[in-house]
Design a protein around this motif. Structure first.
Motif, mmCIF file in Angstrom:
data_model
loop_
_atom_site.group_PDB
_atom_site.id
_atom_site.type_symbol
_atom_site.label_atom_id
_atom_site.label_comp_id
_atom_site.label_asym_id
_atom_site.label_seq_id
_atom_site.Cartn_x
_atom_site.Cartn_y
_atom_site.Cartn_z
ATOM 1 N N ALA A 78 40.679 -35.515 -42.360
ATOM 2 C CA ALA A 78 39.606 -34.852 -41.616
ATOM 3 C C ALA A 78 40.127 -33.639 -40.859
ATOM 4 C CB ALA A 78 38.945 -35.827 -40.654
ATOM 5 N N LEU A 79 41.314 -33.752 -40.263
ATOM 6 C CA LEU A 79 41.857 -32.636 -39.498
ATOM 7 C C LEU A 79 42.361 -31.512 -40.386
ATOM 8 C CD1 LEU A 79 43.740 -34.510 -36.640
ATOM 9 C CD2 LEU A 79 41.535 -33.347 -36.548
ATOM 10 N N ALA A 114 45.983 -50.799 -31.953
ATOM 11 C CA ALA A 114 46.967 -50.650 -33.032
ATOM 12 C C ALA A 114 46.295 -50.760 -34.393
ATOM 13 C CB ALA A 114 48.060 -51.701 -32.892
ATOM 14 N N THR A 115 45.389 -51.704 -34.547
ATOM 15 C CA THR A 115 44.687 -51.879 -35.820
ATOM 16 C C THR A 115 43.827 -50.667 -36.142
ATOM 17 O OG1 THR A 115 44.641 -54.255 -35.477
ATOM 18 C CG2 THR A 115 43.099 -53.371 -37.081
ATOM 19 N N VAL A 116 43.094 -50.201 -35.158
ATOM 20 C CA VAL A 116 42.239 -49.028 -35.375
ATOM 21 C C VAL A 116 43.096 -47.808 -35.708
ATOM 22 C CG1 VAL A 116 40.672 -47.423 -34.225
ATOM 23 C CG2 VAL A 116 40.327 -49.864 -33.991
ATOM 24 N N GLY A 124 44.533 -43.664 -39.594
ATOM 25 C CA GLY A 124 45.517 -42.595 -39.766
ATOM 26 C C GLY A 124 45.300 -41.687 -40.959
ATOM 27 N N PRO A 125 45.250 -42.225 -42.194
ATOM 28 C CA PRO A 125 45.078 -41.351 -43.357
ATOM 29 C C PRO A 125 43.772 -40.556 -43.343
ATOM 30 C CG PRO A 125 45.825 -43.522 -44.036
ATOM 31 C CD PRO A 125 45.500 -43.605 -42.578
ATOM 32 N N ASP A 126 42.696 -41.214 -42.918
ATOM 33 C CA ASP A 126 41.407 -40.514 -42.851
ATOM 34 C C ASP A 126 41.423 -39.422 -41.783
ATOM 35 O OD1 ASP A 126 40.351 -42.095 -44.866
ATOM 36 O OD2 ASP A 126 39.520 -43.561 -43.468
#
Length: 150
Positions: free
Chosen positions: A60-61, A47-49, A54-56
């Motif tokens: 990137a995508l 969950a932390t990771v 998420g934003p990065d």
């Protein structure tokens, strides 16, 4: 020599675990509690990771280079999985050890949690993961440093 914030609690936990008990206090967890804490730890880690990445990940995508790197990562991960499965069959490791080996080589707690769930918490999965995770983690760190200077 100083103990960091990770090593000191680890050593403090290892000593009572080795002793086993001090008077009426038992330092070893029951199996069910141990399994529940492992699952909770994996859940909190993922969950932390996931929340911090998420934003990065979205950024990137959104780029062509990011998409090509995701594709390359998927291909390399798939090839590594195929090689691990073939080696596991050649060495006759069995499903539980092969799953733990794959999780350990990948260094993925998510794969470990999935393998544990699919094998009804077979300890051979955890053993294979625990044996392979540290050396492959060191190899990945060294490889990243070599690739960064290349």
């Amino acid at each position: 020599l100083t103990l960091g914030t990770a090593a000191a609690p680890l050593l403090v936990g290892l000593v009572p675990g080795r002793i086993g008990h001090a008077g009426p206090v038992t330092w070893q967890l029951p199996y069910a509690t141990n399994q529940a804490l492992r699952q909770l730890g994996a859940l909190l880690f993922l969950a932390t990771v996931g929340l911090s990445a998420g934003p990065d990940l979205v950024a990137a995508l959104s780029s062509p280079r990011g998409l090509s790197l995701v594709g390359l990562g998927a291909i390399l991960t798939g090839l590594l999985a195929v090689v691990i499965v073939l080696l596991a069959r050649q060495l006759e490791l069995g499903g539980a050890r092969a799953a733990g080996t794959l999780a350990g080589v990948q260094g993925q707690p998510a794969i470990l949690a999935f393998a544990i769930e699919r094998t009804d918490a077979d300890d051979r999965v955890n053993l294979a993961y625990a044996l392979l995770f540290p050396p492959t983690f060191v190899v990945k760190i060294l490889a990243a440093q070599v690739l960064a200077t290349w």
